[in-house]
Design an enzyme around this catalytic site. Structure first.
Site, PDB file in Angstrom:
ATOM      1  N   LYS A  64      28.689 -78.469 -50.035  1.00 56.92           N
ATOM      2  CA  LYS A  64      27.487 -77.556 -49.474  1.00 56.92           C
ATOM      3  C   LYS A  64      28.613 -76.926 -48.622  1.00 56.92           C
ATOM      4  O   LYS A  64      28.372 -76.594 -47.580  1.00 56.92           O
ATOM      5  CB  LYS A  64      26.451 -77.952 -49.216  1.00 56.92           C
ATOM      6  CG  LYS A  64      25.465 -76.216 -48.916  1.00 56.92           C
ATOM      7  CD  LYS A  64      24.421 -76.581 -50.047  1.00 56.92           C
ATOM      8  CE  LYS A  64      24.359 -74.844 -50.493  1.00 56.92           C
ATOM      9  NZ  LYS A  64      25.307 -73.647 -50.657  1.00 56.92           N
ATOM     10  N   GLN A 119      32.028 -76.536 -41.369  1.00 59.20           N
ATOM     11  CA  GLN A 119      30.368 -76.866 -42.846  1.00 59.20           C
ATOM     12  C   GLN A 119      30.100 -78.155 -42.576  1.00 59.20           C
ATOM     13  O   GLN A 119      28.766 -78.494 -42.295  1.00 59.20           O
ATOM     14  CB  GLN A 119      31.053 -76.814 -43.789  1.00 59.20           C
ATOM     15  CG  GLN A 119      29.770 -75.978 -44.961  1.00 59.20           C
ATOM     16  CD  GLN A 119      29.298 -74.467 -44.153  1.00 59.20           C
ATOM     17  OE1 GLN A 119      29.686 -73.311 -44.189  1.00 59.20           O
ATOM     18  NE2 GLN A 119      27.969 -74.586 -44.276  1.00 59.20           N
ATOM     19  N   LYS A 131      34.107 -75.527 -48.338  1.00 57.56           N
ATOM     20  CA  LYS A 131      34.063 -74.812 -48.299  1.00 57.56           C
ATOM     21  C   LYS A 131      35.276 -73.603 -50.470  1.00 57.56           C
ATOM     22  O   LYS A 131      36.193 -74.446 -50.270  1.00 57.56           O
ATOM     23  CB  LYS A 131      34.709 -73.850 -47.377  1.00 57.56           C
ATOM     24  CG  LYS A 131      34.185 -72.718 -46.820  1.00 57.56           C
ATOM     25  CD  LYS A 131      33.277 -72.134 -46.370  1.00 57.56           C
ATOM     26  CE  LYS A 131      32.940 -70.786 -45.647  1.00 57.56           C
ATOM     27  NZ  LYS A 131      31.681 -70.943 -45.600  1.00 57.56           N
ATOM     28  N   SER A 173      19.916 -72.875 -47.359  1.00 62.07           N
ATOM     29  CA  SER A 173      20.785 -72.728 -48.697  1.00 62.07           C
ATOM     30  C   SER A 173      19.872 -74.438 -49.206  1.00 62.07           C
ATOM     31  O   SER A 173      19.374 -74.243 -50.227  1.00 62.07           O
ATOM     32  CB  SER A 173      21.976 -73.503 -48.248  1.00 62.07           C
ATOM     33  OG  SER A 173      22.488 -71.377 -48.501  1.00 62.07           O
ATOM     34  N   ASN A 175      26.182 -58.670 -44.435  1.00 59.10           N
ATOM     35  CA  ASN A 175      25.158 -59.749 -44.515  1.00 59.10           C
ATOM     36  C   ASN A 175      24.910 -60.893 -42.822  1.00 59.10           C
ATOM     37  O   ASN A 175      23.263 -59.865 -42.774  1.00 59.10           O
ATOM     38  CB  ASN A 175      25.587 -60.969 -45.258  1.00 59.10           C
ATOM     39  CG  ASN A 175      24.080 -62.220 -45.722  1.00 59.10           C
ATOM     40  OD1 ASN A 175      23.685 -63.351 -44.799  1.00 59.10           O
ATOM     41  ND2 ASN A 175      22.859 -61.766 -46.334  1.00 59.10           N
ATOM     42  N   ASP A 206      29.809 -65.860 -49.139  1.00 61.56           N
ATOM     43  CA  ASP A 206      30.255 -66.049 -47.238  1.00 61.56           C
ATOM     44  C   ASP A 206      31.439 -64.842 -47.018  1.00 61.56           C
ATOM     45  O   ASP A 206      30.178 -63.826 -48.285  1.00 61.56           O
ATOM     46  CB  ASP A 206      31.400 -67.216 -47.453  1.00 61.56           C
ATOM     47  CG  ASP A 206      31.527 -67.368 -45.458  1.00 61.56           C
ATOM     48  OD1 ASP A 206      31.375 -67.751 -44.994  1.00 61.56           O
ATOM     49  OD2 ASP A 206      33.279 -66.528 -45.257  1.00 61.56           O
TER      50      ASP A 206
HETATM   51  P1  NDP Z   1      30.062 -60.208 -45.220  1.00 57.94           P
HETATM   52  O1  NDP Z   1      31.634 -59.761 -46.418  1.00 57.94           O
HETATM   53  O2  NDP Z   1      28.752 -59.334 -45.664  1.00 57.94           O
HETATM   54  O3  NDP Z   1      30.587 -58.979 -44.057  1.00 57.94           O
HETATM   55  C1  NDP Z   1      31.496 -59.053 -43.139  1.00 57.94           C
HETATM   56  C2  NDP Z   1      31.875 -57.989 -42.362  1.00 57.94           C
HETATM   57  O4  NDP Z   1      32.870 -58.681 -41.458  1.00 57.94           O
HETATM   58  C3  NDP Z   1      32.783 -56.911 -42.362  1.00 57.94           C
HETATM   59  O5  NDP Z   1      31.598 -56.119 -41.940  1.00 57.94           O
HETATM   60  C4  NDP Z   1      33.517 -56.905 -42.797  1.00 57.94           C
HETATM   61  O6  NDP Z   1      34.757 -55.994 -42.662  1.00 57.94           O
HETATM   62  C5  NDP Z   1      33.819 -57.506 -40.903  1.00 57.94           C
HETATM   63  N1  NDP Z   1      35.293 -58.321 -41.334  1.00 57.94           N
HETATM   64  C6  NDP Z   1      35.741 -59.267 -42.324  1.00 57.94           C
HETATM   65  N2  NDP Z   1      36.526 -60.020 -42.285  1.00 57.94           N
HETATM   66  C7  NDP Z   1      37.669 -58.887 -41.051  1.00 57.94           C
HETATM   67  C8  NDP Z   1      38.483 -58.763 -40.181  1.00 57.94           C
HETATM   68  N3  NDP Z   1      39.206 -59.732 -40.454  1.00 57.94           N
HETATM   69  N4  NDP Z   1      38.505 -58.240 -39.752  1.00 57.94           N
HETATM   70  C9  NDP Z   1      37.482 -57.563 -38.446  1.00 57.94           C
HETATM   71  N5  NDP Z   1      36.347 -57.313 -39.802  1.00 57.94           N
HETATM   72  C10 NDP Z   1      36.198 -57.993 -40.618  1.00 57.94           C
HETATM   73  O7  NDP Z   1      30.380 -61.179 -44.504  1.00 57.94           O
HETATM   74  P2  NDP Z   1      28.911 -62.271 -43.894  1.00 57.94           P
HETATM   75  O8  NDP Z   1      28.119 -61.074 -43.012  1.00 57.94           O
HETATM   76  O9  NDP Z   1      28.218 -62.599 -44.850  1.00 57.94           O
HETATM   77  O10 NDP Z   1      29.900 -63.080 -42.685  1.00 57.94           O
HETATM   78  C11 NDP Z   1      30.084 -62.720 -41.739  1.00 57.94           C
HETATM   79  C12 NDP Z   1      31.118 -63.891 -40.713  1.00 57.94           C
HETATM   80  O11 NDP Z   1      29.315 -64.579 -40.584  1.00 57.94           O
HETATM   81  C13 NDP Z   1      31.547 -65.114 -41.288  1.00 57.94           C
HETATM   82  O12 NDP Z   1      33.086 -65.448 -40.210  1.00 57.94           O
HETATM   83  C14 NDP Z   1      31.092 -65.898 -42.260  1.00 57.94           C
HETATM   84  O13 NDP Z   1      31.842 -67.148 -42.487  1.00 57.94           O
HETATM   85  C15 NDP Z   1      29.896 -66.576 -41.058  1.00 57.94           C
HETATM   86  N6  NDP Z   1      28.897 -67.009 -42.552  1.00 57.94           N
HETATM   87  C16 NDP Z   1      28.420 -66.630 -42.806  1.00 57.94           C
HETATM   88  C17 NDP Z   1      26.820 -66.765 -43.660  1.00 57.94           C
HETATM   89  C18 NDP Z   1      26.593 -66.101 -44.564  1.00 57.94           C
HETATM   90  O14 NDP Z   1      24.987 -67.152 -45.167  1.00 57.94           O
HETATM   91  N7  NDP Z   1      26.612 -65.715 -45.237  1.00 57.94           N
HETATM   92  C19 NDP Z   1      26.137 -68.698 -42.905  1.00 57.94           C
HETATM   93  C20 NDP Z   1      27.257 -68.398 -41.923  1.00 57.94           C
HETATM   94  C21 NDP Z   1      28.308 -68.246 -41.190  1.00 57.94           C
HETATM   95  P3  NDP Z   1      34.870 -55.260 -43.894  1.00 57.94           P
HETATM   96  O15 NDP Z   1      34.114 -54.458 -44.213  1.00 57.94           O
HETATM   97  O16 NDP Z   1      35.662 -53.599 -43.021  1.00 57.94           O
HETATM   98  O17 NDP Z   1      36.019 -56.535 -44.036  1.00 57.94           O
HETATM   99  O1  2IT Z   2      29.481 -70.407 -42.837  1.00 59.76           O
HETATM  100  C1  2IT Z   2      28.577 -70.683 -43.765  1.00 59.76           C
HETATM  101  O2  2IT Z   2      27.467 -71.802 -43.498  1.00 59.76           O
HETATM  102  C2  2IT Z   2      27.814 -70.378 -45.087  1.00 59.76           C
HETATM  103  N1  2IT Z   2      28.945 -69.168 -45.215  1.00 59.76           N
HETATM  104  C3  2IT Z   2      26.708 -70.031 -45.799  1.00 59.76           C
HETATM  105  C4  2IT Z   2      26.780 -71.889 -46.479  1.00 59.76           C
HETATM  106  C5  2IT Z   2      25.515 -71.991 -47.871  1.00 59.76           C
HETATM  107  O3  2IT Z   2      25.805 -72.847 -48.435  1.00 59.76           O
HETATM  108  O4  2IT Z   2      24.842 -71.744 -47.963  1.00 59.76           O
END
Ligand code: NDP
Ligand code: 2IT
Length: 452
Positions: free
Chosen positions: A90, A111, A126, A384, A240, A166
């Site tokens: 997952k 993860q 992943k 999830s 997100n 992600d």
């Molecule tokens: P999104 O794609 O929705 O948003 C990512 C955000 O981070 C954007 O604002 C993006 O800016 C910025 N960003 C991404 N890469 C970079 C970079 N290299 N340098 C600067 N800014 C950056 O992703 P999420 O919100 O889902 O994910 C954000 C973080 O949370 C990640 O580390 C992800 O692994 C983690 N995460 C996500 C989960 C989920 O359920 N979605 C669960 C647990 C952890 P830009 O648009 O300019 O790229």
């Molecule tokens: O980093 C994370 O935990 C996620 N991007 C969510 C993974 C999931 O299976 O919901």
């Protein structure tokens, strides 16, 4: 460092030399695990650490698709199936130009420990691709997702491996991926999470990572008889996780001051309120624009572009709490020092491994309430897991039911992490506690199953 852990890390470095993020993530975890391995020789006898750091399976594949100009494009797709000792694989999918095998191995490794912490039966994986969704039309994203799933579908399944979102993969992409899976497999199953509400998704899944990180922050603050009311908060990212972190902070009476993207950050000294957050959500999720527009729309706010100066001025803004929610290694040693010096008392990581090892050391030295990503952001994958259960039962729980379960899970993670830290004589060290509490469950399953 013990000889055992040292030799495993040396070997790992030799075998994975071009994968700095993977080595960073593993090195932090194995260092934390030394006292556990010392106490329980069975882990060493059964080579649990050596097995933990080698993915069970890595799938790498070509993704070819046609852009709007009729030109054929080629990307590289991946799925790292890291560990299935406690449940089906997952974990999310990341679409970003920086994606390569080492990055996904670090995320898959984290993860495994994170999913174990959720209290639910999920293994760790992943995947993703070096595809850049920025500037692509809906049609291009759809064709890419379909091409990606045309290979991935044979490696996943509701009881085998369940991907989710992600970075770069949100509701739109999950829709395209799910549609293609269903078309090829001729099965409507919960093979992905983060689905739409009327086709097998769960209430609160979009909100879960951000809400969960804030619930975890509440739990940490409660240990010092404090709460979020009136606290100023630095948030990075505007995707997100950042959006729903800000939403929950506003609801709890805190004052979020910043959001960012890869171009820079906005600072709003008046605080980001509901109306301003609505603007960000429309900007990012519908128009897919840049965060600098926030400062054009709300003149009280300023925009600071990213410069490579060795530190990020976002983390030098005085505040009470920080919620890094963008990407890995976004807080380095200098940033961590700024945060501590400027009065931050709590860091809850929405992103995965947003703090470098030097930064982590600064937080631990300063005895901050520091919740590492694998604990603080586990709410996303936890919901999830709840989505998987609802899919199997063919029913949908209410928003209140799922939110209550999310709160209970974040409470349980906090309790278990603190208990592990105390058991190993490092009270309040959430890094050690999360690594140990997450590891033990997986390690015991690996010993019991003995697939050696
Ligand atoms: P999104 O794609 O929705 O948003 C990512 C955000 O981070 C954007 O604002 C993006 O800016 C910025 N960003 C991404 N890469 C970079 C970079 N290299 N340098 C600067 N800014 C950056 O992703 P999420 O919100 O889902 O994910 C954000 C973080 O949370 C990640 O580390 C992800 O692994 C983690 N995460 C996500 C989960 C989920 O359920 N979605 C669960 C647990 C952890 P830009 O648009 O300019 O790229
Ligand atoms: O980093 C994370 O935990 C996620 N991007 C969510 C993974 C999931 O299976 O919901």
């Amino acid at each position: 460092m013990s000889n055992n852990v040292k030799s495993i890390l040396n070997d790992l470095e030799a075998r994975n030399s071009g994968e700095p993020e993977f080595l960073q993530a593993v090195s932090e975890v194995l260092t934390s695990l030394e006292p556990v391995v010392e106490r329980y020789p069975k882990y060493q006898e059964m080579k649990v650490l050596e097995r933990l750091v080698e993915p069970e399976r890595v799938i790498m594949f070509r993704v070819s698709w046609t852009d709007d100009n009729g030109e054929i494009q080629v990307n590289r797709g991946y799925r790292v199936q890291m560990n299935s000792a406690i449940g089906p694989y997952k974990g999310g999918l990341r679409f970003h130009p920086s994606v390569y095998l080492g990055l996904l191995k670090f995320l898959a490794f984290e993860q495994v420990i994170k999913n174990s912490l959720t209290t639910l039966p999920m293994g760790g994986a992943k995947g993703g691709a070096d595809f850049d969704p920025k500037g692509k039309s809906d049609g291009e994203v759809r064709r890419f997702c379909q091409a990606f799933m045309t290979e991935l579908y044979r490696h996943i399944g509701q009881f085998t491996d369940v991907p989710a979102g992600d970075i770069g993969v949100g509701g739109r992409e999950i829709g395209f991926l799910f549609g293609q899976y269903k078309r090829i497999a001729n099965q409507f199953t919960g093979v992905l999470t983060g689905k739409g509400l009327n086709w097998g998704g769960s209430e609160i899944r979009p909100e879960a990572t951000g809400y969960g990180a804030v619930y975890f922050a509440q739990e940490m603050l409660a240990t010092r008889a404090e709460n979020l009311q009136g606290k100023t908060c630095l948030v990075s990212g505007s995707g997100n996780v950042a959006q729903y972190t800000v939403e929950k902070l506003i609801e709890l009476g805190a004052k979020p001051l910043t959001m960012s993207d890869s171009d820079g950050f906005v600072h709003d000294p008046d605080g980001i309120d509901t109306e301003k957050l609505d603007f960000v959500m429309e900007l990012k999720n519908v128009r897919r624009g840049r965060i600098r527009e926030y400062a054009e729309r709300f003149p009280g706010a300023s925009f600071t572009p990213v410069k490579d100066e060795g530190f990020n001025p976002l983390w030098a803004i005085p505040a009470d709490c920080a919620f890094p929610s963008a990407t890995q290694n976004e807080i380095n040693g200098a940033d961590a020092r700024s945060l501590v010096t400027n009065g931050v008392k709590l860091v809850a990581e929405g992103a995965n491994m947003p703090t470098t090892p030097e930064g982590v050391d600064r937080f631990l030295e300063a005895k901050l309430l520091y919740g590492p990503g694998k604990a603080a952001n586990a709410g996303g994958v936890a919901v999830s897991g709840l989505e998987m259960t609802q899919d199997i039962e063919h029913l949908s729980w209410t928003r209140e039911q799922v939110d209550n379960k999310l709160r209970q899970i974040m409470h349980a993670i906090h309790t278990n992490v603190r208990a592990a830290a105390e058991e190993y004589n490092r009270p309040g060290d959430y890094v050690l506690g999360a690594n140990i509490a997450g590891f033990v469950k997986v390690a015991d399953a690996m010993v019991d199953e003995s697939t050696v």
